[in-house]
Write a protein that holds these residues in place. Sequence first.
Motif, PDB file in Angstrom:
ATOM      1  N   ASP A  10       0.786  -1.515   0.000  1.00  0.00           N
ATOM      2  CA  ASP A  10       0.440  -0.430  -0.214  1.00  0.00           C
ATOM      3  C   ASP A  10       1.262   1.394  -0.011  1.00  0.00           C
ATOM      4  O   ASP A  10       0.618   1.804  -0.596  1.00  0.00           O
ATOM      5  CB  ASP A  10      -0.749  -0.054   1.426  1.00  0.00           C
ATOM      6  N   GLU A  41       5.196   2.141 -10.717  1.00  0.00           N
ATOM      7  CA  GLU A  41       4.041   2.140 -10.108  1.00  0.00           C
ATOM      8  C   GLU A  41       3.116   3.753 -10.369  1.00  0.00           C
ATOM      9  O   GLU A  41       3.742   4.488 -11.291  1.00  0.00           O
ATOM     10  CB  GLU A  41       4.460   2.950  -8.632  1.00  0.00           C
ATOM     11  N   LYS A  62       0.904   4.177  -2.077  1.00  0.00           N
ATOM     12  CA  LYS A  62       0.116   3.835  -3.199  1.00  0.00           C
ATOM     13  C   LYS A  62      -1.152   3.451  -4.140  1.00  0.00           C
ATOM     14  O   LYS A  62      -1.071   3.515  -5.115  1.00  0.00           O
ATOM     15  CB  LYS A  62       0.739   2.389  -3.522  1.00  0.00           C
ATOM     16  N   LYS A  63      -1.822   3.825  -3.133  1.00  0.00           N
ATOM     17  CA  LYS A  63      -3.521   3.955  -3.356  1.00  0.00           C
ATOM     18  C   LYS A  63      -3.442   4.677  -2.450  1.00  0.00           C
ATOM     19  O   LYS A  63      -3.690   5.236  -1.474  1.00  0.00           O
ATOM     20  CB  LYS A  63      -4.238   2.358  -3.006  1.00  0.00           C
ATOM     21  N   THR A  64      -5.063   5.238  -3.745  1.00  0.00           N
ATOM     22  CA  THR A  64      -5.611   6.691  -2.573  1.00  0.00           C
ATOM     23  C   THR A  64      -6.192   6.255  -0.992  1.00  0.00           C
ATOM     24  O   THR A  64      -6.132   7.064   0.190  1.00  0.00           O
ATOM     25  CB  THR A  64      -6.317   7.178  -4.014  1.00  0.00           C
TER      26      THR A  64
END
Length: 227
Positions: A10, A41, A62-64
């Motif tokens: 994440d 990424e 890496k993710k919202t």
Amino acid sequence: MINIMFDHPDFVVIDKPTGVSVHKDDQAVSFVAKLQQQLNEPQLFLVHRLDKITSGLLILAKKTTANGLLSSTFQQRKIEKYYIALTDKRPSKKQGLVKGDMVRSRRGTWKLQRSAENPAISHFFSYGCEKGLRLFLIKPYTGKTHQIRVALKSLGSPIIGDKRYYPTPDETIDRGYLHAFALQFYYQDQLIQLHCMPNTGRLFTLESIQQQLSQLSKPWLLNWPKV
């Protein structure tokens, strides 16, 4: 290549080089974009920021969803951050708390006030080293702009190489001696504990500095006061 200190599905924790801005500024390609290319990424999100002169541990999501969770953890002051800095000036006190409101000053600088309506708060320990150098270990409880740089200047011990708060014509100074040294936090019930030795800077390589830093590799174990 940017050194990767911790890689999670994440998020990622990197060792940001000194002298690099996390913002695009005048760069053709931003620092974050370059890191995205290195890690393959599609997108990375800055969870927090480090000043241009500051090297060390920096978290990017890496993710919202991870960005929201980590950002919220920062805002709740549940991510413990520890910095190291070097000075060649004797401080007004060798350990303790620096607390006060920060207000804008001249030429993009800030200064510390005695008032405490919305204060910047930092606790620190310091250690005498060779050649008149003093190593600071700082735990900021808030995240104000230039907080550590202003706090140490208020103690009479500005950071070596900090051209904004400690201008000097000494050409042998090879960097700003402020480094994001360690992090401790929980992410989805997983305890994350990281420390990162500085890998640039002639003064950071001195034996007495290296010996002291090796003793501080788990700064969360020190007797920090609750704020």
